[in-house]
Write a protein that holds these residues in place. Structure first.
Motif, mmCIF file in Angstrom:
data_model
loop_
_atom_site.group_PDB
_atom_site.id
_atom_site.type_symbol
_atom_site.label_atom_id
_atom_site.label_comp_id
_atom_site.label_asym_id
_atom_site.label_seq_id
_atom_site.Cartn_x
_atom_site.Cartn_y
_atom_site.Cartn_z
ATOM 1 N N TYR A 23 0.883 -1.175 0.000
ATOM 2 C CA TYR A 23 0.000 0.000 0.000
ATOM 3 C C TYR A 23 0.917 1.220 0.000
ATOM 4 O O TYR A 23 1.703 1.400 0.924
ATOM 5 N N LYS A 26 -2.446 7.385 -1.251
ATOM 6 C CA LYS A 26 -3.884 7.502 -0.977
ATOM 7 C C LYS A 26 -4.576 8.272 -2.088
ATOM 8 O O LYS A 26 -3.969 9.138 -2.711
ATOM 9 N N GLY A 143 -7.880 4.761 11.082
ATOM 10 C CA GLY A 143 -6.760 5.100 11.972
ATOM 11 C C GLY A 143 -5.442 5.068 11.232
ATOM 12 O O GLY A 143 -4.631 5.979 11.297
ATOM 13 N N ARG A 149 -5.782 -4.481 7.537
ATOM 14 C CA ARG A 149 -5.366 -5.845 7.213
ATOM 15 C C ARG A 149 -5.085 -6.647 8.480
ATOM 16 O O ARG A 149 -5.205 -7.865 8.479
ATOM 17 N N ASP A 293 9.754 -1.897 4.126
ATOM 18 C CA ASP A 293 8.671 -0.920 4.258
ATOM 19 C C ASP A 293 9.242 0.472 4.468
ATOM 20 O O ASP A 293 10.291 0.759 3.937
ATOM 21 N N ALA A 294 8.548 1.286 5.255
ATOM 22 C CA ALA A 294 9.000 2.663 5.413
ATOM 23 C C ALA A 294 10.118 2.738 6.452
ATOM 24 O O ALA A 294 9.993 3.389 7.490
HETATM 25 C C1 2P0 Z 1 2.166 -1.356 3.624
HETATM 26 N N1 2P0 Z 1 3.268 0.717 4.442
HETATM 27 O O1 2P0 Z 1 1.448 -1.807 2.712
HETATM 28 C C2 2P0 Z 1 2.947 -0.103 3.315
HETATM 29 C C3 2P0 Z 1 4.255 -0.406 2.687
HETATM 30 C C4 2P0 Z 1 4.640 1.091 4.482
HETATM 31 C C5 2P0 Z 1 5.224 0.604 3.225
HETATM 32 O O2 2P0 Z 1 1.156 0.809 5.121
HETATM 33 O O3 2P0 Z 1 -0.929 6.937 6.394
HETATM 34 O O4 2P0 Z 1 1.057 3.496 8.581
HETATM 35 O O5 2P0 Z 1 -1.499 5.599 8.424
HETATM 36 O O6 2P0 Z 1 -2.474 4.988 6.204
HETATM 37 O O7 2P0 Z 1 -0.584 2.304 7.065
HETATM 38 C C6 2P0 Z 1 2.617 2.211 6.264
HETATM 39 O O8 2P0 Z 1 1.643 3.151 6.191
HETATM 40 O O9 2P0 Z 1 -0.016 4.700 6.632
HETATM 41 C C7 2P0 Z 1 2.294 1.205 5.240
HETATM 42 P P1 2P0 Z 1 -1.303 5.587 6.929
HETATM 43 P P2 2P0 Z 1 0.446 3.330 7.220
HETATM 44 O O10 2P0 Z 1 2.289 -1.945 4.711
#
Ligand code: 2P0
Length: 337
Positions: A23, A26, A143, A149, A293-294
Motif C-alpha cells: 500500500y 492515498k 486510523g 489488514r 517498508d517505510a
Molecule cells: C504497507 N506501508 O502496505 C505499506 C508499505 C509502508 C510501506 O502501510 O498513512 O502506517 O497511516 O495509512 O498504514 C505504512 O503506512 O499509513 C504502510 P497511513 P500506514 O504496509
C-alpha cells in the motif's frame, strides 16, 4: 473474531502485518482510501495490547503508549479515531486508553497497523458498537490504512474500492478480507538493522511520492498486475513465485520514492547488505526473498523449515543486526484484562 460482551472497558490484542503487495499512496487522505489494492501476512509476533476505558464523566481522552503519555501527532490521531467511534455510537464520552507495543514505534515495523487494529476492536467494544469483521476492518483503516489488514489473521487483501469513488459510498468498499492460500508453509524473518524512528512519516512520504514521483503511476499500474499474480501463486502454494512478486513489488515501491522530489530514501547501506545476502541464499538454492517498508529493516520471506538458517545468514552479514522469525498469526481480538 470472537464475540464478547461490550462495556465501558475492553482490551484487544492485534499483531502487525507485512505487505507482500504494498500500500503506497492515498486517493482520499481523510477517509484513508488507497490508490491500489494491497496484500499482507499478519505475523504471530510483536503484538500490541490496547485497553479502552470509556468514562461517561470524562470530556477528554487520556492516552498512554507504553506507559508514557502520548503527545503530538500520535495523540492527535488516537483522539481523531475515538471521535469517529463517538460519532457512530452517539456516546460523547472520553476514554482512558493504554496501549502496549512490543515493537519499536515508527521504525517501519508496522506498529501503526497492530496499534490501530487493536484500538478499533477495543474502542468498538467499549462504545457498544456491534461491528462484524468487515466493519471493524473499515474502521481500523481510518486510523491507519495498513491496520485494516491486521483485523484478519494469515493472509489478507485490502480492497482499494472503485477507482472513482470518494465519500461515504467509497468508504463502504474499502476493507480487507482473508485470502485463500494453498499448501504454503511460510515464515518471515524480520531483520532489524536499525530500530530508530524514521525521519519521514510514511503518511508524508506517500503524499510526496504520489504528488511528485514520475515513477508513481507506472508502479501503481504494475502493482495491480502483481496482485493478480500473487493471488494465483498463493493459491498454488508456490513460494518462489510469491517471493519473487513480493520482492519486485517492494523494490518498485522504493523506486517510486527514490524518484520523488525531494527523494525519500528509507533504504540504508545495511539494507543493501541484507539484500545481497538474500540474493546469495537464492543462488545457493534457498528460496528467500526480501521486502522493505517505510524504514531500513528487511523482512525475508522463506520456507518455515529454512527460517533459522536464513536468519543466521542475515545476522552474519550485518554486525548488530537482530532477527525474529514470524509465521502467520491471528487476527485482532478481544481478550480479558
Ligand atoms: C504497507 N506501508 O502496505 C505499506 C508499505 C509502508 C510501506 O502501510 O498513512 O502506517 O497511516 O495509512 O498504514 C505504512 O503506512 O499509513 C504502510 P497511513 P500506514 O504496509
Amino acid at each position: 473474531l470472537r464475540e464478547r460482551g461490550t462495556g465501558p472497558v475492553a482490551t484487544a490484542v492485534a499483531h502487525p502485518n507485512i505487505a507482500l503487495i504494498k500500500y503506497w499512496g492515498k486517493r482520499d487522505e481523510h477517509l484513508v482510501l488507497p490508490r491500489t489494492d494491497s496484500l499482507s501476512m499478519t505475523l504471530d509476533i510483536l503484538p500490541t495490547t490496547t485497553r479502552v476505558h470509556r468514562d461517561p464523566e470524562a470530556a477528554h481522552d487520556t492516552v498512554t503508549l507504553n506507559g508514557r503519555p502520548a503527545e503530538g501527532e500520535a495523540l492527535r490521531r488516537v483522539i481523531a479515531f475515538l471521535d469517529l467511534v463517538r460519532d457512530r455510537s452517539g456516546l460523547p464520552h472520553g476514554s482512558v486508553v493504554a496501549s502496549e507495543n512490543t515493537v519499536a514505534t515508527g521504525a517501519g515495523l508496522a506498529s501503526s497497523a497492530s496499534g490501530f487494529a487493536a484500538l478499533a476492536v477495543a474502542a468498538a467494544a467499549s462504545y457498544g458498537l456491534a461491528l462484524d469483521a468487515t466493519a471493524l476492518s473499515r474502521l481500523a483503516r481510518r486510523g491507519s490504512g495498513s491496520a485494516c489488514r491486521s483485523v484478519f489473521g494469515g493472509f489478507a487483501v485490502w480492497h482499494a474500492g472503485p477507482d472513482s469513488g470518494t465519500g461515504a459510498e467509497a468508504d463502504l468498499h474499502s476493507y480487507a478480507e482473508p485470502v485463500p492460500v494453498g499448501d504454503l508453509d511460510p515464515a518471515l524473518v524480520v531483520a532489524v538493522v536499525d530500530a530508530g524512528p524514521k525521519a519521514v512519516s510514511s503518511r508524508a512520504a506517500m503524499r510526496r511520492t504520489v504528488h511528485t514521483s514520475p515513477l508513481y503511476e507506472p508502479w501503481a499500474v504494475s502493482s495491480r498486475g502483481d496482485l493478480t499474480e500473487m493471488r494465483a501463486a498463493l493459491l498454488a502454494g508456490d513460494i518462489e513465485t510469491v517471493g519473487d512478486i513480493a520482492e519486485r513489488n517492494a523494490l518498485g515501491m522504493h523506486a517510486t520514492m527514490l524518484a520523488a522530489r525531494p527523494a525519500v530514501r528509507y533504504l540504508a547501506p545495511a539494507t543493501l547488505t541484507v539484500l545481497d545476502r538474500v540474493l546469495g541464499l537464492r543462488r545457493d538454492g534457498t528460496p528467500a526473498y526480501a521486502t522493505m517498508d517505510a524504514g531500513p529493516n528487511v523482512k525475508v520471506l522463506c520456507r518455515r523449515t529454512d527460517a533459522d538458517r536464513v536468519a543466521e545468514a542475515v545476522r552474519d552479514a550485518v554486525p548488530g543486526c537482530t532477527t525474529r522469525v514470524a509465521v502467520p498469526g491471528p487476527g485482532a481480538r478481544l481478550v480479558d484484562g
